[in-house]
Motif scaffolding. Structure first.
Motif, mmCIF file in Angstrom:
data_model
loop_
_atom_site.group_PDB
_atom_site.id
_atom_site.type_symbol
_atom_site.label_atom_id
_atom_site.label_comp_id
_atom_site.label_asym_id
_atom_site.label_seq_id
_atom_site.Cartn_x
_atom_site.Cartn_y
_atom_site.Cartn_z
ATOM 1 N N LYS A 83 0.843 -1.198 0.000
ATOM 2 C CA LYS A 83 0.000 0.000 0.000
ATOM 3 C C LYS A 83 0.878 1.248 0.000
ATOM 4 C CE LYS A 83 -3.545 -2.718 0.551
ATOM 5 N NZ LYS A 83 -4.462 -3.005 -0.565
ATOM 6 N N LYS A 84 0.491 2.192 -0.813
ATOM 7 C CA LYS A 84 1.205 3.477 -0.859
ATOM 8 C C LYS A 84 0.716 4.354 0.293
ATOM 9 C CE LYS A 84 3.643 4.735 -3.546
ATOM 10 N NZ LYS A 84 5.118 4.693 -3.579
ATOM 11 N N THR A 85 1.663 4.744 1.161
ATOM 12 C CA THR A 85 1.314 5.588 2.313
ATOM 13 C C THR A 85 1.872 6.997 2.189
ATOM 14 O OG1 THR A 85 3.271 4.871 3.540
ATOM 15 C CG2 THR A 85 1.264 3.553 3.798
ATOM 16 N N GLU A 91 6.902 2.422 3.782
ATOM 17 C CA GLU A 91 6.688 1.560 2.619
ATOM 18 C C GLU A 91 7.800 0.520 2.494
ATOM 19 O OE1 GLU A 91 6.299 4.048 -0.753
ATOM 20 O OE2 GLU A 91 4.412 4.962 -0.100
ATOM 21 N N LYS A 285 5.966 -0.248 -7.716
ATOM 22 C CA LYS A 285 4.992 0.346 -6.804
ATOM 23 C C LYS A 285 5.673 1.236 -5.765
ATOM 24 C CE LYS A 285 1.128 -1.131 -5.715
ATOM 25 N NZ LYS A 285 -0.061 -1.728 -5.117
ATOM 26 N N LEU A 286 6.888 0.827 -5.336
ATOM 27 C CA LEU A 286 7.594 1.627 -4.338
ATOM 28 C C LEU A 286 8.093 2.950 -4.922
ATOM 29 C CD1 LEU A 286 9.685 -1.087 -2.440
ATOM 30 C CD2 LEU A 286 7.672 0.129 -1.607
ATOM 31 N N LYS A 290 2.371 8.398 -5.159
ATOM 32 C CA LYS A 290 1.008 8.037 -4.774
ATOM 33 C C LYS A 290 0.038 8.592 -5.812
ATOM 34 C CE LYS A 290 -1.810 7.738 -0.601
ATOM 35 N NZ LYS A 290 -1.919 8.101 0.834
ATOM 36 N N ASP A 294 -4.364 4.922 -5.627
ATOM 37 C CA ASP A 294 -4.004 4.764 -4.218
ATOM 38 C C ASP A 294 -4.905 5.620 -3.327
ATOM 39 O OD1 ASP A 294 -1.710 3.021 -4.666
ATOM 40 O OD2 ASP A 294 -0.764 4.772 -5.565
#
Length: 366
Positions: A83-85, A91, A285-286, A290, A294
């Motif tokens: 999940k992108k935070t 992360e 994804k990393l 965002k 997301d």
């Protein structure tokens, strides 16, 4: 159609992604394509590895397909759970177990393909190992038979020496009685006198013993030679029986060990290639910022979370209020004379019934 399939492979929420831009959809389609083709490579690698074990095409393809689906499911799970935070440290911490799992998967996928890529070199190493095992096997088997054969050959030598010793004695007596007859030794009287006859009789007796000894020892030598021939046949049969085991020394573990004897650098680069393929969806994804997907996913999850917390809080408040109301109700009832009188009446009736029952029981006993 193909794009939608790759989006499903990425593990993304298709309903949310449909509300996002084409670029966002293409990004997740690319991630899904990487997951899919990694699973295809895992299927090929697993099928080849299992073929070296089962030596059956259909069995290898069946279990290779199961292995490919397993890798597909793991990769899809890894990508979908990141999940992108907005916080890169969080992360990375979140992704570290998944990266570790991706490294393990990369090792497992790359190893069978390395075995296929370096098959000729591995076969050469296995050939050398088989030759060494063949020589060692023959030596080990020979150690079981050599002492017995050497002992039997020593017996043959002793039997032949007995014959030679007896022949030397016979020859010596022959020379003695001939010299006696010629007058060159012994009594030195020319002619066949009593002494000649005595020596001749000793020679003839010993000659007869020699002939008998030759017959007996020859039979013993033939029997011993037959034993030696039988032992040599047993040795050859045991070598022939155990050779297929050595010839089949080319299973999966043997090939992995043979691969370990080759230079490590080519294998290491192949591993790095598969590691890059396996970790590319995670890194994508990393490294990506965002995005709208997301935010929408976070909004959906926080909405559900907030609703659950609200419902829980309301249920707790309702339970607490219900306890308070019940306490008040029973406190008020505690001081009512009407309720007291009613319960006193019922208790008295119950005690009278118990007394009557006890009286009847005692009366029946008497």
């Amino acid at each position: 159609m193909l794009k939608q399939f790759f989006i499903i492979c990425s593990g993304a929420d298709t309903d949310i992604l449909e509300q996002c831009s084409k670029g966002e959809q293409n990004k997740y389609a690319g991630i899904g394509a990487t997951v899919f083709f990694t699973a295809v490579i895992a299927f090929i690698a697993g099928s080849y590895a299992l073929y070296t074990v089962f030596d059956n095409v259909y069995t290898s393809i069946f279990f290779g397909l199961i292995w490919g689906l397993l890798i597909f499911n793991l990769d899809r799970y890894i990508v979908s759970t990141i999940k992108k935070t907005g916080n890169i440290i969080n992360e990375l911490i979140q992704a570290s177990p998944r990266i570790l799992l991706a490294i393990i998967i990369a090792i497992v996928i790359s190893k069978p393909l390395e075995l296929k890529i370096f098959e000729k070199e591995i076969n050469q190493v296995l050939l050398e190992q088989k030759n060494e095992l063949t020589l060692a096997n023959k030596n080990q088997i020979s150690e079981q038979f050599t002492p017995t054969i050497a002992s039997l050959q020593s017996e043959i030598t002793n039997l032949q020496k007995d014959i030679e010793t007896k022949e030397a004695e016979v020859n010596a007596l022959y020379n003695t009685y001939i010299s006696e007859a010629e007058g060159t030794a012994g009594t030195k009287l020319l002619g066949k006198g009593p002494v000649y006859k005595e020596k001749r009789e000793k020679h003839d007796a010993l000659l007869a013993e020699l002939e008998q000894l030759k017959v007996e020892n020859k039979a013993k030598i033939v029997a011993i030679e037959n034993q030696i021939a039988q032992l040599k046949d047993d040795y050859e049969n045991q070598v022939t029986t155990t050779q297929p085991i050595i010839s089949n020394f080319d299973g999966l573990m043997a090939r992995v060990n043979a691969l370990g004897k080759l230079p490590w650098l080519p294998s290491f680069f192949i591993f790095l290639l598969f590691l890059a393929i396996e970790t590319s969806p995670i890194l994508a994804k990393l490294l990506s910022p965002k995005s709208a997907y997301d935010y929408k996913l976070e909004d959906q999850e926080t909405t559900i979370k907030t609703n659950v917390l609200q419902n829980k809080s309301q249920r707790d408040a309702m339970l607490k209020a219900d306890f308070a109301i019940n306490d008040r109700i029973y406190t008020d009832l505690e001081n009512e004379d009407e309720l007291y009188t009613y319960k006193r009446k019922k208790a008295r009736e119950l005690m009278q019934l118990q007394a009557d029952a006890f009286f009847k029981h005692q009366k029946n006993v008497l």
